[in-house]
Write an enzyme that holds these catalytic residues in place. Structure first.
Site, PDB file in Angstrom:
ATOM      1  N   LEU A  29      -3.136   8.721  11.018  1.00  0.00           N
ATOM      2  CA  LEU A  29      -3.189  10.134  10.629  1.00  0.00           C
ATOM      3  C   LEU A  29      -3.659  11.035  11.770  1.00  0.00           C
ATOM      4  O   LEU A  29      -3.133  12.145  11.949  1.00  0.00           O
ATOM      5  CB  LEU A  29      -4.110  10.307   9.416  1.00  0.00           C
ATOM      6  CG  LEU A  29      -3.562   9.731   8.100  1.00  0.00           C
ATOM      7  CD1 LEU A  29      -4.655   9.666   7.032  1.00  0.00           C
ATOM      8  CD2 LEU A  29      -2.391  10.572   7.583  1.00  0.00           C
ATOM      9  N   ASP A  69     -16.702   7.592  20.920  1.00  0.00           N
ATOM     10  CA  ASP A  69     -17.070   6.707  19.814  1.00  0.00           C
ATOM     11  C   ASP A  69     -18.090   7.487  18.988  1.00  0.00           C
ATOM     12  O   ASP A  69     -19.205   7.760  19.459  1.00  0.00           O
ATOM     13  CB  ASP A  69     -17.684   5.408  20.359  1.00  0.00           C
ATOM     14  CG  ASP A  69     -18.088   4.451  19.229  1.00  0.00           C
ATOM     15  OD1 ASP A  69     -18.313   4.921  18.096  1.00  0.00           O
ATOM     16  OD2 ASP A  69     -18.191   3.246  19.501  1.00  0.00           O
ATOM     17  N   ASN A  96     -11.710  13.284  12.070  1.00  0.00           N
ATOM     18  CA  ASN A  96     -10.744  12.420  11.386  1.00  0.00           C
ATOM     19  C   ASN A  96     -11.165  10.953  11.363  1.00  0.00           C
ATOM     20  O   ASN A  96     -10.815  10.223  10.444  1.00  0.00           O
ATOM     21  CB  ASN A  96      -9.384  12.573  12.090  1.00  0.00           C
ATOM     22  CG  ASN A  96      -8.407  11.486  11.689  1.00  0.00           C
ATOM     23  OD1 ASN A  96      -7.799  11.528  10.618  1.00  0.00           O
ATOM     24  ND2 ASN A  96      -8.255  10.460  12.540  1.00  0.00           N
ATOM     25  N   TYR A 172     -17.069   2.963   0.819  1.00  0.00           N
ATOM     26  CA  TYR A 172     -16.144   3.990   1.320  1.00  0.00           C
ATOM     27  C   TYR A 172     -16.173   5.230   0.427  1.00  0.00           C
ATOM     28  O   TYR A 172     -16.299   6.366   0.914  1.00  0.00           O
ATOM     29  CB  TYR A 172     -14.723   3.420   1.395  1.00  0.00           C
ATOM     30  CG  TYR A 172     -13.701   4.445   1.835  1.00  0.00           C
ATOM     31  CD1 TYR A 172     -13.705   4.935   3.142  1.00  0.00           C
ATOM     32  CD2 TYR A 172     -12.746   4.931   0.955  1.00  0.00           C
ATOM     33  CE1 TYR A 172     -12.778   5.882   3.558  1.00  0.00           C
ATOM     34  CE2 TYR A 172     -11.816   5.876   1.357  1.00  0.00           C
ATOM     35  CZ  TYR A 172     -11.831   6.350   2.654  1.00  0.00           C
ATOM     36  OH  TYR A 172     -10.920   7.284   3.057  1.00  0.00           O
ATOM     37  N   LYS A 176     -17.346   9.097   1.412  1.00  0.00           N
ATOM     38  CA  LYS A 176     -16.497  10.293   1.347  1.00  0.00           C
ATOM     39  C   LYS A 176     -17.091  11.340   0.397  1.00  0.00           C
ATOM     40  O   LYS A 176     -16.949  12.544   0.627  1.00  0.00           O
ATOM     41  CB  LYS A 176     -15.068   9.910   0.946  1.00  0.00           C
ATOM     42  CG  LYS A 176     -14.334   9.115   2.037  1.00  0.00           C
ATOM     43  CD  LYS A 176     -14.247   9.876   3.368  1.00  0.00           C
ATOM     44  CE  LYS A 176     -13.365   9.173   4.391  1.00  0.00           C
ATOM     45  NZ  LYS A 176     -13.299   9.851   5.683  1.00  0.00           N
ATOM     46  N   THR A 205      -1.013   3.562   6.370  1.00  0.00           N
ATOM     47  CA  THR A 205      -1.541   3.424   7.735  1.00  0.00           C
ATOM     48  C   THR A 205      -2.202   2.050   7.843  1.00  0.00           C
ATOM     49  O   THR A 205      -2.324   1.325   6.851  1.00  0.00           O
ATOM     50  CB  THR A 205      -2.617   4.499   8.059  1.00  0.00           C
ATOM     51  OG1 THR A 205      -3.779   4.219   7.278  1.00  0.00           O
ATOM     52  CG2 THR A 205      -2.136   5.907   7.829  1.00  0.00           C
TER      53      THR A 205
HETATM   54  N1  NAP Z   1      -4.744   6.429   4.903  1.00  0.00           N
HETATM   55  C1  NAP Z   1      -5.142   6.955   3.734  1.00  0.00           C
HETATM   56  O1  NAP Z   1      -4.566   6.668   2.661  1.00  0.00           O
HETATM   57  C2  NAP Z   1      -6.288   7.924   3.696  1.00  0.00           C
HETATM   58  C3  NAP Z   1      -6.500   8.641   2.520  1.00  0.00           C
HETATM   59  C4  NAP Z   1      -7.569   9.550   2.455  1.00  0.00           C
HETATM   60  C5  NAP Z   1      -8.384   9.737   3.553  1.00  0.00           C
HETATM   61  N2  NAP Z   1      -8.140   9.022   4.697  1.00  0.00           N
HETATM   62  C6  NAP Z   1      -9.010   9.283   5.855  1.00  0.00           C
HETATM   63  O2  NAP Z   1      -8.217   9.706   6.943  1.00  0.00           O
HETATM   64  C7  NAP Z   1      -8.850   9.348   8.183  1.00  0.00           C
HETATM   65  C8  NAP Z   1      -7.864   8.600   9.065  1.00  0.00           C
HETATM   66  O3  NAP Z   1      -7.432   7.464   8.327  1.00  0.00           O
HETATM   67  P1  NAP Z   1      -6.220   6.549   8.819  1.00  0.00           P
HETATM   68  O4  NAP Z   1      -5.489   6.139   7.586  1.00  0.00           O
HETATM   69  O5  NAP Z   1      -5.491   7.190   9.913  1.00  0.00           O
HETATM   70  O6  NAP Z   1      -7.085   5.274   9.327  1.00  0.00           O
HETATM   71  P2  NAP Z   1      -6.789   4.205  10.513  1.00  0.00           P
HETATM   72  O7  NAP Z   1      -5.363   3.900  10.601  1.00  0.00           O
HETATM   73  O8  NAP Z   1      -7.734   3.058  10.211  1.00  0.00           O
HETATM   74  O9  NAP Z   1      -7.294   4.972  11.811  1.00  0.00           O
HETATM   75  C9  NAP Z   1      -8.668   5.295  11.905  1.00  0.00           C
HETATM   76  C10 NAP Z   1      -8.948   5.928  13.247  1.00  0.00           C
HETATM   77  O10 NAP Z   1     -10.386   6.141  13.324  1.00  0.00           O
HETATM   78  C11 NAP Z   1     -10.823   5.571  14.557  1.00  0.00           C
HETATM   79  N3  NAP Z   1     -12.235   5.166  14.521  1.00  0.00           N
HETATM   80  C12 NAP Z   1     -12.836   4.254  13.736  1.00  0.00           C
HETATM   81  N4  NAP Z   1     -14.129   4.123  14.075  1.00  0.00           N
HETATM   82  C13 NAP Z   1     -14.353   4.990  15.104  1.00  0.00           C
HETATM   83  C14 NAP Z   1     -15.467   5.321  15.890  1.00  0.00           C
HETATM   84  N5  NAP Z   1     -16.650   4.713  15.718  1.00  0.00           N
HETATM   85  N6  NAP Z   1     -15.336   6.274  16.841  1.00  0.00           N
HETATM   86  C15 NAP Z   1     -14.152   6.883  17.045  1.00  0.00           C
HETATM   87  N7  NAP Z   1     -13.037   6.584  16.367  1.00  0.00           N
HETATM   88  C16 NAP Z   1     -13.144   5.656  15.387  1.00  0.00           C
HETATM   89  C17 NAP Z   1      -9.907   4.377  14.779  1.00  0.00           C
HETATM   90  O11 NAP Z   1      -9.985   3.925  16.115  1.00  0.00           O
HETATM   91  P3  NAP Z   1      -9.554   2.393  16.509  1.00  0.00           P
HETATM   92  O12 NAP Z   1      -8.054   2.385  16.592  1.00  0.00           O
HETATM   93  O13 NAP Z   1     -10.236   2.204  17.826  1.00  0.00           O
HETATM   94  O14 NAP Z   1     -10.088   1.506  15.421  1.00  0.00           O
HETATM   95  C18 NAP Z   1      -8.569   5.022  14.424  1.00  0.00           C
HETATM   96  O15 NAP Z   1      -8.117   5.823  15.487  1.00  0.00           O
HETATM   97  C19 NAP Z   1     -10.084   8.521   7.797  1.00  0.00           C
HETATM   98  O16 NAP Z   1     -11.227   9.348   7.811  1.00  0.00           O
HETATM   99  C20 NAP Z   1      -9.769   8.080   6.376  1.00  0.00           C
HETATM  100  O17 NAP Z   1     -10.951   7.848   5.623  1.00  0.00           O
HETATM  101  C21 NAP Z   1      -7.108   8.129   4.799  1.00  0.00           C
END
Ligand code: NAP
Length: 248
Positions: A29, A69, A96, A172, A176, A205
């Site tokens: 995302l 980070d 994000n 989680y 949130k 994702t």
């Molecule tokens: N996907 C969904 O259905 C969904 C729904 C509602 C909300 N969200 C929220 O949307 C956001 C993005 O989700 P996503 O689906 O894109 O998740 P994702 O595919 O797991 O990507 C998460 C991103 O966060 C980074 N990250 C994790 N820990 C970190 C840290 N300590 N410092 C800096 N970066 C860090 C990861 O880096 P690495 O690649 O290095 O691990 C990755 O770039 C999250 O906050 C999630 O809770 C997602």
């Protein structure tokens, strides 16, 4: 909410592009948000903790990579110092980065499990926001977007018609809920800054093994809408891709 379809630059009146910093933007995302905002005319600073993945993603998109980070005070301070030196200000901060932690049966959860998730999803947002606020305050229209989730909503997790009600992720969801409340408090406490929550909705994702029904483009509609709506809109809102929803 319908994000603008044409390239826009909400801060064009001072003659420069909107500068947007996104955490966790090397993939999923965050990456799609970066891609879309660049297409819409923003200067995007692509934050990522992994230098190789972050630099490669930034090069693909035409963004500038900034290592961050969000669990590491020194890393967050170095990222803000880097942006201060190169851009001097930030218009839009998108918190994000997020992690899920253990899902399912809570019988064996530990305090360490909780702290690890809260460190990214809640404390990480506080660290990043505190470090970037001086840069945001140099913007004519500073915006903070916290990427939270309806998984942290009591109403959504109790509504059998919503996917959030079928999923068990005690830490989680709590993180949130905390992030959502944090956002309302920041909105009250920072009157000169627009601070809102975006809920992407259940999106395919790495986060969920690509089980979500939405594409990343659909999943970034809310955040792109908040990043491009321009001055005059409210603070303290909870927005999904269909518009404003209740906080409960
Ligand atoms: N996907 C969904 O259905 C969904 C729904 C509602 C909300 N969200 C929220 O949307 C956001 C993005 O989700 P996503 O689906 O894109 O998740 P994702 O595919 O797991 O990507 C998460 C991103 O966060 C980074 N990250 C994790 N820990 C970190 C840290 N300590 N410092 C800096 N970066 C860090 C990861 O880096 P690495 O690649 O290095 O691990 C990755 O770039 C999250 O906050 C999630 O809770 C997602």
């Amino acid at each position: 909410m319908e994000p603008s379809l044409l390239p826009v630059d909400a801060r064009a009146d001072d003659g420069r592009m909107t500068i947007t910093f996104i955490t966790g933007a090397n993939k999923s995302l965050g990456y799609e948000t970066a891609r879309r905002l660049i297409e819409l005319g923003h200067t995007v600073l692509l934050g990522a903790r992994d230098a190789q993945a972050g630099a490669a993603a930034a090069e693909r998109l035409g963004a500038r990579f900034v290592q961050i980070d969000v669990t590491d005070d020194a890393s967050v301070a170095a990222a803000a110092a880097d942006v201060e030196q190169h851009e001097g200000s930030v218009d839009v901060l998108i918190n994000n980065a997020g992690v899920q932690g253990p899902a399912g049966d809570p019988s064996h959860l530990t305090g360490a499990d909780v702290l690890a998730v809260m460190d990214v999803n809640v404390a990480g947002v506080v660290r990043t926001t505190t470090a970037f606020l001086p840069l945001l305050r140099r913007s004519a229209d500073p915006v903070i977007i916290n990427v939270s989730s309806a998984m942290g909503s009591l109403a959504a997790t109790h509504d059998p018609s919503r996917p959030e009600s079928h999923y068990l992720a005690p830490i989680y969801t709590s993180s949130k809920a905390a992030l959502t409340m944090l956002t309302t408090q920041y909105a009250k406490g920072l009157p000169g800054v627009r601070v809102n929550v975006a809920d992407p909705g259940y999106t395919a994702t790495d986060f969920n093994g690509h089980s979500g029904p939405q594409t990343v483009t659909e999943g970034t509609d809310a955040v792109v809408g908040l990043a491009t709506e321009g001055p005059g809109h409210g603070s303290g809102r909870f927005v999904d891709r269909d518009g404003e929803i209740a906080w409960s």
